[in-house]
Design an enzyme around this catalytic site. Structure first.
Site, mmCIF file in Angstrom:
data_model
loop_
_atom_site.group_PDB
_atom_site.id
_atom_site.type_symbol
_atom_site.label_atom_id
_atom_site.label_comp_id
_atom_site.label_asym_id
_atom_site.label_seq_id
_atom_site.Cartn_x
_atom_site.Cartn_y
_atom_site.Cartn_z
ATOM 1 N N ASP A 106 0.859 -1.185 0.000
ATOM 2 C CA ASP A 106 0.000 0.000 0.000
ATOM 3 C C ASP A 106 0.892 1.231 0.000
ATOM 4 O O ASP A 106 2.010 1.199 0.514
ATOM 5 C CB ASP A 106 -0.896 0.015 1.244
ATOM 6 C CG ASP A 106 -1.953 -1.077 1.229
ATOM 7 O OD1 ASP A 106 -2.449 -1.409 0.136
ATOM 8 O OD2 ASP A 106 -2.289 -1.594 2.304
ATOM 9 N N ASP A 166 -7.015 -1.252 -4.546
ATOM 10 C CA ASP A 166 -8.057 -0.864 -3.589
ATOM 11 C C ASP A 166 -8.948 0.233 -4.165
ATOM 12 O O ASP A 166 -10.173 0.197 -4.018
ATOM 13 C CB ASP A 166 -7.434 -0.358 -2.283
ATOM 14 C CG ASP A 166 -6.619 -1.408 -1.559
ATOM 15 O OD1 ASP A 166 -6.921 -2.609 -1.692
ATOM 16 O OD2 ASP A 166 -5.670 -1.018 -0.854
#
Length: 168
Positions: free
Chosen positions: A117, A135
Site C-alpha cells: 500500500d 483498492d
C-alpha cells in the site's frame, strides 16, 4: 459485438492490474518501508506500507481465507461479465474495475505474502488507511455498481409506475 464489449471489461481489468503492479513495484524498489513522501502537504502522501490483512489491517495473516474469498469473487465477477447485455456498460465497467482490483491484490498475496500500500490521505486531519491502485479500483467499481443498480431500479420503477397510471 457482444464478445468485443465483454473483452473491453477484461482489458480494463488488465490495465488496472498493470498499473497496480507497476506502482507497487516502484514503491518496493525505490522507497524504504515506512518512508513517506508528501505530494500535497497535510493531504496526500506516498507512504511505503505493507498489509498482511484486509482493509484497515483486519484479519492479519489469514492468507487462505483471502485466497478462497478472492477466487470466489473473481469467479462470480467473470460469470457476471459473461452474462452482461450490451446496455449494461456501466455495470461492465464496475465489474472490470473490481476484477482488476481483486486480482491486483491477489497477486501481491500470492507472491509477496503481503499487499503493498502507498496512497496515504488525510481527510479533515483524519489519517485514512493507506491503500493502493487495486483498492481504489475496487472501491470505484463497487460505487459504480451501486450507481448502476440504483439507476436501473429507478428506471424499472418509473416504467412500472408509467404502466400503472391512467390518463383521462
Amino acid at each position: 459485438m457482444l464478445w468485443r464489449g465483454v473483452m473491453l471489461y477484461y482489458l480494463l481489468a488488465f490495465v488496472v492490474i498493470l498499473i497496480d503492479q507497476w506502482t507497487k513495484w516502484l514503491v518496493v524498489r525505490y522507497m524504504e518501508l515506512g518512508e513517506s513522501i508528501p505530494i500535497i502537504e497535510n493531504v496526500l502522501y506516498m507512504t511505503s506500507h505493507r498489509n498482511r490483512g484486509a482493509a484497515w489491517g483486519m484479519l492479519q495473516g489469514q492468507f487462505w481465507l483471502f485466497y478462497l474469498i478472492t477466487i470466489v469473487v473473481v469467479v462470480g465477477i467473470v460469470i457476471y461479465i459473461q452474462r452482461l447485455q450490451p446496455t449494461q456498460r456501466l455495470f461492465g465497467i464496475a465489474l472490470g474495475l473490481m476484477l482488476g482490483g481483486a486480482l491486483g491484490n491477489f497477486i501481491d498475496r500470492i507472491f509477496r505474502k503481503e499487499v503493498v500500500d502507498f496512497v496515504h490521505t488525510y481527510i479533515f486531519n483524519y489519517s485514512f488507511p493507506i491503500f493502493n491502485v487495486a483498492d481504489a479500483a475496487l472501491t470505484i467499481g463497487v460505487a459504480l455498481m451501486f450507481i448502476y443498480t440504483w439507476t436501473e431500479e429507478k428506471q424499472r420503477k418509473g416504467m412500472s409506475d408509467g404502466a400503472n397510471s391512467t390518463h383521462d
